[in-house]
Design a protein around this motif. Structure first.
Motif, PDB file in Angstrom:
ATOM      1  N   LEU B  21      -0.020  30.256 -14.873  1.00 27.34           N
ATOM      2  CA  LEU B  21       1.028  29.785 -14.015  1.00 27.34           C
ATOM      3  C   LEU B  21       2.325  30.493 -13.976  1.00 27.34           C
ATOM      4  CD1 LEU B  21       0.579  25.865 -14.165  1.00 27.34           C
ATOM      5  CD2 LEU B  21      -0.899  27.645 -12.684  1.00 27.34           C
ATOM      6  N   ASN B  22       2.703  31.411 -13.008  1.00 31.37           N
ATOM      7  CA  ASN B  22       3.904  32.190 -13.476  1.00 31.37           C
ATOM      8  C   ASN B  22       5.256  31.395 -13.089  1.00 31.37           C
ATOM      9  OD1 ASN B  22       2.209  34.344 -13.588  1.00 31.37           O
ATOM     10  ND2 ASN B  22       2.111  35.064 -11.366  1.00 31.37           N
ATOM     11  N   CYS B  23       6.294  32.043 -13.958  1.00 28.78           N
ATOM     12  CA  CYS B  23       7.704  31.341 -13.938  1.00 28.78           C
ATOM     13  C   CYS B  23       8.330  32.684 -14.230  1.00 28.78           C
ATOM     14  CB  CYS B  23       7.707  30.282 -14.808  1.00 28.78           C
ATOM     15  SG  CYS B  23       9.517  29.779 -14.907  1.00 28.78           S
ATOM     16  N   THR B  24       9.257  32.777 -13.241  1.00 26.14           N
ATOM     17  CA  THR B  24      10.423  33.976 -13.642  1.00 26.14           C
ATOM     18  C   THR B  24      11.808  33.109 -13.090  1.00 26.14           C
ATOM     19  OG1 THR B  24      10.242  34.738 -11.169  1.00 26.14           O
ATOM     20  CG2 THR B  24       9.101  35.991 -13.164  1.00 26.14           C
ATOM     21  N   TYR B  25      12.800  33.897 -13.771  1.00 21.82           N
ATOM     22  CA  TYR B  25      13.962  33.127 -13.539  1.00 21.82           C
ATOM     23  C   TYR B  25      15.212  34.096 -13.322  1.00 21.82           C
ATOM     24  CZ  TYR B  25      14.822  34.515 -18.492  1.00 21.82           C
ATOM     25  OH  TYR B  25      14.893  35.288 -19.642  1.00 21.82           O
ATOM     26  N   GLN B  26      16.465  33.566 -12.769  1.00 27.04           N
ATOM     27  CA  GLN B  26      17.456  34.353 -12.800  1.00 27.04           C
ATOM     28  C   GLN B  26      18.779  33.716 -13.566  1.00 27.04           C
ATOM     29  OE1 GLN B  26      17.797  35.116  -8.556  1.00 27.04           O
ATOM     30  NE2 GLN B  26      17.395  37.362  -8.825  1.00 27.04           N
ATOM     31  N   THR B  27      19.382  34.469 -14.028  1.00 24.76           N
ATOM     32  CA  THR B  27      20.644  33.920 -14.973  1.00 24.76           C
ATOM     33  C   THR B  27      21.564  34.755 -15.197  1.00 24.76           C
ATOM     34  OG1 THR B  27      21.580  32.400 -16.657  1.00 24.76           O
ATOM     35  CG2 THR B  27      19.523  33.726 -17.284  1.00 24.76           C
ATOM     36  N   ILE B  28      22.605  34.453 -15.448  1.00 23.86           N
ATOM     37  CA  ILE B  28      23.752  35.499 -15.938  1.00 23.86           C
ATOM     38  C   ILE B  28      23.883  35.433 -17.546  1.00 23.86           C
ATOM     39  CG2 ILE B  28      24.891  35.622 -13.869  1.00 23.86           C
ATOM     40  CD1 ILE B  28      27.012  33.924 -15.257  1.00 23.86           C
ATOM     41  N   TYR B  29      23.363  34.461 -17.982  1.00 26.40           N
ATOM     42  CA  TYR B  29      23.486  34.224 -19.436  1.00 26.40           C
ATOM     43  C   TYR B  29      22.393  34.841 -20.216  1.00 26.40           C
ATOM     44  CZ  TYR B  29      26.889  30.634 -17.665  1.00 26.40           C
ATOM     45  OH  TYR B  29      27.556  30.056 -17.003  1.00 26.40           O
ATOM     46  N   SER B  30      22.742  35.483 -21.287  1.00 23.56           N
ATOM     47  CA  SER B  30      21.717  36.332 -22.175  1.00 23.56           C
ATOM     48  C   SER B  30      21.140  35.387 -23.184  1.00 23.56           C
ATOM     49  CB  SER B  30      22.566  37.279 -23.048  1.00 23.56           C
ATOM     50  OG  SER B  30      23.445  36.657 -23.765  1.00 23.56           O
ATOM     51  N   ASN B  31      21.275  34.139 -23.244  1.00 24.73           N
ATOM     52  CA  ASN B  31      20.851  33.468 -24.164  1.00 24.73           C
ATOM     53  C   ASN B  31      19.907  32.079 -23.519  1.00 24.73           C
ATOM     54  OD1 ASN B  31      23.085  32.119 -23.777  1.00 24.73           O
ATOM     55  ND2 ASN B  31      23.306  31.188 -25.757  1.00 24.73           N
ATOM     56  N   ALA B  32      19.472  32.310 -22.346  1.00 30.01           N
ATOM     57  CA  ALA B  32      18.995  31.202 -21.659  1.00 30.01           C
ATOM     58  C   ALA B  32      17.610  30.911 -22.289  1.00 30.01           C
ATOM     59  CB  ALA B  32      18.646  31.715 -20.142  1.00 30.01           C
ATOM     60  N   PHE B  33      17.157  29.741 -22.114  1.00 26.68           N
ATOM     61  CA  PHE B  33      15.901  29.248 -22.686  1.00 26.68           C
ATOM     62  C   PHE B  33      15.272  28.296 -21.323  1.00 26.68           C
ATOM     63  CE2 PHE B  33      17.524  25.070 -23.853  1.00 26.68           C
ATOM     64  CZ  PHE B  33      18.817  25.308 -24.197  1.00 26.68           C
ATOM     65  N   LEU B  34      14.090  28.278 -21.603  1.00 29.09           N
ATOM     66  CA  LEU B  34      13.057  27.750 -20.454  1.00 29.09           C
ATOM     67  C   LEU B  34      12.266  26.726 -21.088  1.00 29.09           C
ATOM     68  CD1 LEU B  34      13.710  30.867 -19.293  1.00 29.09           C
ATOM     69  CD2 LEU B  34      12.811  29.743 -17.469  1.00 29.09           C
ATOM     70  N   PHE B  35      12.082  25.830 -19.983  1.00 29.98           N
ATOM     71  CA  PHE B  35      10.868  24.482 -20.505  1.00 29.98           C
ATOM     72  C   PHE B  35       9.503  24.823 -19.342  1.00 29.98           C
ATOM     73  CE2 PHE B  35      13.514  22.990 -23.159  1.00 29.98           C
ATOM     74  CZ  PHE B  35      14.875  22.533 -22.794  1.00 29.98           C
ATOM     75  N   TRP B  36       8.624  24.365 -19.853  1.00 29.59           N
ATOM     76  CA  TRP B  36       7.525  23.659 -18.881  1.00 29.59           C
ATOM     77  C   TRP B  36       7.291  22.391 -19.097  1.00 29.59           C
ATOM     78  CZ3 TRP B  36       4.984  26.195 -14.931  1.00 29.59           C
ATOM     79  CH2 TRP B  36       5.118  27.370 -14.931  1.00 29.59           C
ATOM     80  N   TYR B  37       7.426  21.617 -17.852  1.00 26.58           N
ATOM     81  CA  TYR B  37       7.051  20.061 -17.755  1.00 26.58           C
ATOM     82  C   TYR B  37       5.705  19.967 -17.143  1.00 26.58           C
ATOM     83  CZ  TYR B  37      11.632  18.816 -19.619  1.00 26.58           C
ATOM     84  OH  TYR B  37      12.982  18.731 -20.112  1.00 26.58           O
ATOM     85  N   VAL B  38       5.250  18.931 -17.681  1.00 26.59           N
ATOM     86  CA  VAL B  38       3.905  18.596 -16.730  1.00 26.59           C
ATOM     87  C   VAL B  38       4.103  16.991 -16.485  1.00 26.59           C
ATOM     88  CG1 VAL B  38       2.775  17.886 -18.991  1.00 26.59           C
ATOM     89  CG2 VAL B  38       1.413  18.354 -16.994  1.00 26.59           C
ATOM     90  N   HIS B  39       3.323  16.961 -15.059  1.00 23.00           N
ATOM     91  CA  HIS B  39       3.704  15.644 -14.523  1.00 23.00           C
ATOM     92  C   HIS B  39       2.240  15.316 -14.153  1.00 23.00           C
ATOM     93  CE1 HIS B  39       5.942  13.180 -11.363  1.00 23.00           C
ATOM     94  NE2 HIS B  39       5.413  12.328 -12.011  1.00 23.00           N
TER      95      HIS B  39
END
Lengths: 115, 114
Positions: B21-39
């Motif tokens: 499952l693909n996920c891409t992001y846009q942010t101006i912050y260099s130290n961004a971090f991401l999550f995957w949640y399941v429902h």
């Protein structure tokens, strides 16, 4: 440890009626979030608090929606005059800022239908 | 502002096939971090994975994802789908910055059939 609790679980209203949703976060969690999740869409942030302070409510329709967290624990989200477009599940989540986890713990949600 | 884009709609798989499952992001912050949640149906969403440092893989319950800052991606993978993996999956970013405002993708519905 008890999870995030929400009430009521379901609500059915006529347009123009008011409704309040209540959320009790996990004890010790300083941040509380309210999301609106229309059917077949992801959660959309409405407002979030750190302790009793509103951090961001830019997505909260201020003419009809309001949210408070007066003691930095429980929170209430109110819709003053519901519209059919408000039909959605309203999710509450909480997290603990210190420690840097930012993991959100979600409640079961309140499913609102506006007729 | 910050945004998260993920594989939208319905993904249908046969049990035993790999999941991505693909996920891409846009942010101006260099130290961004991401999550995957399941429902899962009739449950509350819960955290499946949290990103670590750039190019480091994180794993949980058979799923894994690697944050690639070069491509702004955090794709969710599993080598062999199980029937019990059928659920909604959300990619989310807390928007690395002062207030950590969370942003969720629109969600991917994964259906695994025999």
């Amino acid at each position: 440890e008890a999870g995030v609790t929400q009430s009521p679980r379901y609500a059915v209203l006529q347009e123009g009626q008011a409704v309040s949703f209540w959320c009790d976060p996990i004890s010790g969690h300083d941040t509380l979030y309210w999301y609106q999740q229309p059917r077949d869409q992801g959660p959309q942030l409405l407002v979030y608090f750190r302790d009793e302070a509103v951090i961001d409510n830019s997505q909260l329709p201020s003419d009809r929606f309001s949210a408070v967290r007066p003691k930095g624990t429980n929170s209430t989200l109110k819709i003053q005059s519901a519209k059919q477009g408000d039909t959605a599940t309203y999710l509450c989540a909480s997290s603990r800022t210190w420690g840097g986890s930012y993991e959100q713990y979600f409640g079961p949600g309140t499913r609102l239908t506006v007729l | 502002g910050d945004s998260v884009t993920q594989t939208e709609g319905l993904v249908t798989l046969t049990e035993g096939l790999p999941v991505m499952l693909n996920c891409t992001y846009q942010t101006i912050y260099s130290n961004a971090f991401l999550f995957w949640y399941v429902h899962y149906l009739n449950e509350s969403p819960w955290l499946l994975l949290r990103s670590s440092t750039d190019n480091k893989r994180t794993e949980h319950q058979g799923f894994h994802a690697t944050l690639h800052k070069s491509s702004s991606s955090f794709h969710l993978q599993k080598s062999s789908a199980q029937l019990s993996d059928s659920a909604l999956y959300y990619c989310a970013s807390p928007t690395s910055g002062g207030n950590y405002k969370p942003t969720f993708g629109k969600g991917t519905s994964l259906v695994v059939h025999p």
